[in-house]
Design a protein around this motif. Structure first.
Motif, PDB file in Angstrom:
ATOM      1  N   LYS A 102       0.800  -1.425   0.042  1.00 19.77           N
ATOM      2  CA  LYS A 102      -0.144   0.088  -0.011  1.00 19.77           C
ATOM      3  C   LYS A 102       0.876   1.331   0.042  1.00 19.77           C
ATOM      4  CE  LYS A 102      -3.870  -2.036   2.104  1.00 19.77           C
ATOM      5  NZ  LYS A 102      -5.033  -1.999   3.415  1.00 19.77           N
ATOM      6  N   HIS A 103       2.075   1.181   0.660  1.00 18.78           N
ATOM      7  CA  HIS A 103       2.707   2.370   0.858  1.00 18.78           C
ATOM      8  C   HIS A 103       3.521   2.620  -0.527  1.00 18.78           C
ATOM      9  CE1 HIS A 103       2.175   3.180   4.820  1.00 18.78           C
ATOM     10  NE2 HIS A 103       2.810   2.134   5.435  1.00 18.78           N
ATOM     11  N   LEU A 104       3.876   1.518  -1.284  1.00 20.30           N
ATOM     12  CA  LEU A 104       4.298   1.593  -2.560  1.00 20.30           C
ATOM     13  C   LEU A 104       3.495   2.116  -3.539  1.00 20.30           C
ATOM     14  CD1 LEU A 104       6.011  -2.024  -3.011  1.00 20.30           C
ATOM     15  CD2 LEU A 104       7.379   0.212  -3.122  1.00 20.30           C
ATOM     16  N   GLU A 105       2.155   1.847  -3.495  1.00 24.70           N
ATOM     17  CA  GLU A 105       1.215   2.299  -4.219  1.00 24.70           C
ATOM     18  C   GLU A 105       0.994   3.770  -3.926  1.00 24.70           C
ATOM     19  OE1 GLU A 105      -2.045   0.013  -3.565  1.00 24.70           O
ATOM     20  OE2 GLU A 105      -1.605  -1.797  -4.680  1.00 24.70           O
ATOM     21  N   GLU A 106       1.092   4.329  -2.692  1.00 26.81           N
ATOM     22  CA  GLU A 106       1.016   5.647  -2.316  1.00 26.81           C
ATOM     23  C   GLU A 106       2.056   6.429  -3.084  1.00 26.81           C
ATOM     24  OE1 GLU A 106       1.004   5.563   1.792  1.00 26.81           O
ATOM     25  OE2 GLU A 106      -1.151   4.881   1.903  1.00 26.81           O
ATOM     26  N   ASN A 110       3.850   0.382  -8.357  1.00 25.48           N
ATOM     27  CA  ASN A 110       2.913  -0.651  -8.371  1.00 25.48           C
ATOM     28  C   ASN A 110       3.600  -2.105  -8.616  1.00 25.48           C
ATOM     29  OD1 ASN A 110       0.642   1.135  -7.573  1.00 25.48           O
ATOM     30  ND2 ASN A 110       1.107   1.967  -9.633  1.00 25.48           N
ATOM     31  N   ILE A 111       3.131  -2.979  -7.936  1.00 27.75           N
ATOM     32  CA  ILE A 111       3.671  -4.584  -8.446  1.00 27.75           C
ATOM     33  C   ILE A 111       2.444  -4.961  -9.057  1.00 27.75           C
ATOM     34  CG2 ILE A 111       4.528  -6.583  -7.852  1.00 27.75           C
ATOM     35  CD1 ILE A 111       5.685  -5.452  -5.337  1.00 27.75           C
ATOM     36  N   LEU A 112       2.279  -5.190 -10.433  1.00 23.03           N
ATOM     37  CA  LEU A 112       1.515  -5.825 -11.128  1.00 23.03           C
ATOM     38  C   LEU A 112       1.381  -7.302 -11.125  1.00 23.03           C
ATOM     39  CD1 LEU A 112       1.817  -3.216 -14.329  1.00 23.03           C
ATOM     40  CD2 LEU A 112       0.591  -2.769 -12.322  1.00 23.03           C
ATOM     41  N   GLU A 113      -0.288  -7.715 -11.405  1.00 25.26           N
ATOM     42  CA  GLU A 113      -0.564  -8.794 -11.834  1.00 25.26           C
ATOM     43  C   GLU A 113      -1.087  -8.810 -13.253  1.00 25.26           C
ATOM     44  OE1 GLU A 113      -2.419 -11.189  -8.657  1.00 25.26           O
ATOM     45  OE2 GLU A 113      -1.796  -9.419  -7.144  1.00 25.26           O
ATOM     46  N   ALA A 114      -1.346  -9.876 -13.725  1.00 26.51           N
ATOM     47  CA  ALA A 114      -1.958 -10.073 -14.982  1.00 26.51           C
ATOM     48  C   ALA A 114      -3.177  -9.136 -15.213  1.00 26.51           C
ATOM     49  CB  ALA A 114      -2.120 -11.554 -15.517  1.00 26.51           C
ATOM     50  N   LEU A 307      13.278   7.161  -0.916  1.00 23.15           N
ATOM     51  CA  LEU A 307      12.664   6.118  -0.414  1.00 23.15           C
ATOM     52  C   LEU A 307      13.820   4.976   0.146  1.00 23.15           C
ATOM     53  CD1 LEU A 307       9.932   5.055  -2.989  1.00 23.15           C
ATOM     54  CD2 LEU A 307       9.940   6.658  -0.744  1.00 23.15           C
ATOM     55  N   ALA A 308      14.968   5.514   0.124  1.00 18.15           N
ATOM     56  CA  ALA A 308      16.052   4.547   0.991  1.00 18.15           C
ATOM     57  C   ALA A 308      16.834   5.539   1.832  1.00 18.15           C
ATOM     58  CB  ALA A 308      17.053   4.194  -0.251  1.00 18.15           C
ATOM     59  N   TYR A 309      17.477   5.192   2.640  1.00 15.14           N
ATOM     60  CA  TYR A 309      18.601   5.798   3.488  1.00 15.14           C
ATOM     61  C   TYR A 309      19.305   6.894   2.888  1.00 15.14           C
ATOM     62  CZ  TYR A 309      17.589   2.787   7.818  1.00 15.14           C
ATOM     63  OH  TYR A 309      17.130   2.201   8.787  1.00 15.14           O
TER      64      TYR A 309
END
Length: 682
Positions: A102-106, A110-114, A307-309
């Motif tokens: 959810k945080h990635l989507e914000e 996005n990690i997609l599916e078919a 999004l990284a240190y």
């Protein structure tokens, strides 16, 4: 005996450590990409745990062994491991599926599916599949009569095809080592969209089987973990390499310890796999779609560095100049290097300078784990080509680095380096480099000793401490140690160094006995011990005895801790904490405070039976009073951590150490600031 004092089982203690790794993934103050990395580290840790520690327990069960010393039953521990892992994996799944995704989507990642794909994206991926993936997919047909040797710790598909009511089964290796596990999908919305290689294969699975007819096709992910312990039953060193190479081949056929499988896999297929893989009941782990999550250590985020240190600039060491010779300043006094806070370039420069300085005559070095493209190895090769005598003491049995170290063995020998493999039954784990330099009529000795490996890659993420010194007592001891290693002979009466396998345990006991005697005389004494793991039962018993004599004991243990604090009559004065943070705490420090003075040693060894009894290890003293003060202050910084420190207690709850009022202390941040301030003052 362990049945007379409290000891936690080491495997269960290890799972407590891996839970601390999982806590970092749950920590909302940790940057999003780093939280994903901690999930990947958790997954990688668990795979190695099963392939080694759980495998050993299975061997004990098969041989009907019971560890009488601590009185545990392997079958019972295996059941407890399975229960704990299932519980931790549920927490893992929740963290990724319900929190981090959810945080990635914000963040528009996005990690997609078919089902998420547009028609254009599907067309694009079909072309990508045909051009880049399909050529790597070669199904292996299986049956009751034939089942292939499946590779461990690799992702596979179990594929079922049906045609006119008849079933055919096959296995496909997912080629993530030749094709990236992650592929960015183009879109017109400005979003960063990723799809997994295995999901792309599932989408176009029918294209893999054009040579056969089928009415229906389905596929389910699975992976296995094999027993990875090597069987090195050899008593002659001249046969060792031959036996090692054979054992590395045999490792690929080891007993299946764990089967992770798609939770949606039909029971009939799961039973089929079980029949051919012969998995014990405690080895079945149902999983979601993200198997081999360790791959997510390289999860792509494009240019989203926020999004990284935030990168930290490694500090210099006051008094040492990388652009000048290091021998002159080291000759005058000792220097410490604190990794990764200070740049590893000093170590590289020390060895590089040794390789090209015409006055250097000889280099002796121990090698355990080195980087893939090792500048250390390259410098040693150049040194040999420059006519210097180079003695490399290489430990080819470093677990999971055996194949790489065999490669380095060949490369070093071809360059003219004298390579010593040492004793078949005793690992060489010490970290040291001893250099001889011709200075007029005398031969001067310089050395670098460390708590960590000669590895420039891990030096960026492992917290270790090294010492540059020309101290004659230390270099004389090292000269004797290296002379012994050439003949696989070990000594126990060094002047300054404390070494395993012969003397480290005894000298460590002597230090504790001295504290006990002083405490019994009413002198306030204490010790601070920092390490990766504390599992040796005799050491634990000795610490309990010291506790009962009134010695205050602070332990900083990153990983396994089999000592149980807070037990009346055993450990009321023993305080244990663990720090898991951005960097991996790897240094081993012994601080003995006798009231009117202290002794500080840095060591390559953890307080584990294998380190004390079956490894060549070095603990070296910090002689310079200013450097002792520096390490003392840094240990106090660690003990004050109330941000990333966990309290290790009898309840094993991994509670964070928190201060109800006052300043927030974070050891790794405060260590950097301490070293930075000191550099600016000097």
């Amino acid at each position: 005996m362990a049945d007379q004092f409290p000891v936690l089982n080491r495997e269960l203690s290890w799972l407590q450590f891996n839970e601390r790794v999982l806590q970092e993934a749950a920590d909302e103050t940790v940057p999003l990409l780093e939280r994903i990395k901690f999930l990947a580290i958790y997954s990688s840790n668990l795979s190695e745990f099963y392939s080694v520690r759980v495998a050993i327990l299975h061997r004990m069960v098969e041989n009907e062994l019971k560890n009488k010393k601590i009185g545990f039953k392997p079958k019972k521990i295996l059941k407890q491991i399975q229960q704990s892992v299932l519980k931790l994996d549920k927490k893992f799944d929740y963290l990724f599926d319900q929190v981090l995704t959810k945080h990635l989507e914000e963040e528009n990642i996005n990690i997609l599916e078919a089902d998420d794909l547009t028609d254009d994206q599907r067309t694009y991926l079909h072309t990508y599949f045909q051009d880049e993936i399909l050529k790597h997919l070669i199904p292996i047909w299986v049956s009751d009569a034939f089942f292939p040797n499946v590779n461990g710790r690799t992702l596979q598909f179990m594929v079922k095809l049906t045609h006119k009511g008849k079933e055919r089964l096959s296995i496909i290796d997912i080629p993530k080592n030749t094709v990236s596990r992650f592929h960015r999908v183009p879109n017109n919305e400005g979003q960063h969209e990723i799809i997994l290689l295995d999901d792309i294969i599932l989408m176009f699975l029918e294209n893999v089987y054009t040579a056969v007819e089928f009415d229906d096709i389905s596929a389910y992910r699975f992976q296995i973990t094999r027993d990875s312990e090597l069987d090195l039953d050899v008593d002659r060193s001249d046969k060792f390499l031959e036996v090692l190479k054979k054992s590395l081949v045999d490792r690929k056929k080891g007993k299946v310890i764990r089967l992770e499988y798609d939770a949606n896999m039909p029971p009939s297929l799961l039973s089929y796999l079980d029949a051919h893989l012969e998995v014990d009941d405690d080895g079945f782990i149902p999983m979601n779609r993200y198997m081999i999550f360790s791959d997510f250590i390289d999860f792509p985020i494009g240019n989203r560095l926020d999004l990284a240190y935030e990168p930290v600039l490694p500090l210099a060491i006051a008094g040492l100049d990388i652009n000048k010779s290091l021998f002159k300043p080291i000759k005058k006094r000792d220097y410490l290097i604190h990794l990764p806070y200070q740049t590893y370039d000093y170590v590289l420069h020390f060895i590089r300078e040794s390789a090209i300085d015409p006055s250097v005559e000889e280099i002796n070095i121990t090698l355990y784990r080195v980087a893939n493209n090792s500048n250390i190895i390259n410098a040693l090769v150049i040194a040999a080509k420059n006519g210097k005598k180079v003695n490399a003491f290489l430990e080819v049995k470093a677990r999971f680095d055996e194949k790489a170290n065999l490669y380095w063995y060949t490369k070093l020998e071809e360059a003219g380096v004298n390579v010593y493999l040492g004793n078949v039954n005793i690992k060489l784990h010490a970290k040291s480099c001893l250099v001889y330099r011709r200075e007029g009529k005398r031969r001067a000795a310089y050395t670098y000793l460390s708590t960590g490996n000669f590895n420039e890659k891990t030096a960026r993420i492992y917290c270790d401490i090294g010492l540059f010194t020309a101290n004659k007592n230390i270099t004389r001891d090292l000269k004797r140690l290296f002379a012994g290693l050439k003949k696989s002979v070990y000594y126990d009466n060094y002047n300054t160094l404390i070494t395993a396998p012969l003397s480290m345990r005894g000298v460590f006991y002597e230090k504790i006995d001295k504290l006990i005697q002083l405490s019994q005389r009413g002198i306030r004494v204490s010790m601070v011990l920092k390490m990766n793991s504390l599992t040796d039962e005799d050491i634990i018993q000795k610490l309990y005895i010291a506790n009962n004599a009134g010695v205050r004991i602070h332990l900083i243990v990153r990983g396994m801790c089999c000592l149980i604090p807070g037990k009346v009559g055993f450990s009321e004065h023993i305080y244990v904490m663990s720090i898991v943070d951005r960097y991996l705490e790897h240094a081993r420090v012994w601080l003995f405070d006798y009231g009117d003075h202290n002794e500080i040693y840095l060591s390559s060894a953890d307080l584990m039976t294998r380190n004390l009894n079956r490894r060549v290890e070095i603990a070296f003293p910090i002689v310079d009073s200013n450097l002792r003060t520096e390490i003392y202050n840094l240990m106090q910084i660690q003990l004050k951590d109330n941000t990333k420190a966990r309290i290790i207690d009898a309840q094993q709850k991994n509670r964070y150490k928190r201060s109800p009022v006052g300043q927030s202390n974070r050891a790794q941040t405060d260590t950097y600031e301490y070293l930075k301030d000191k550099l600016e003052i000097l």
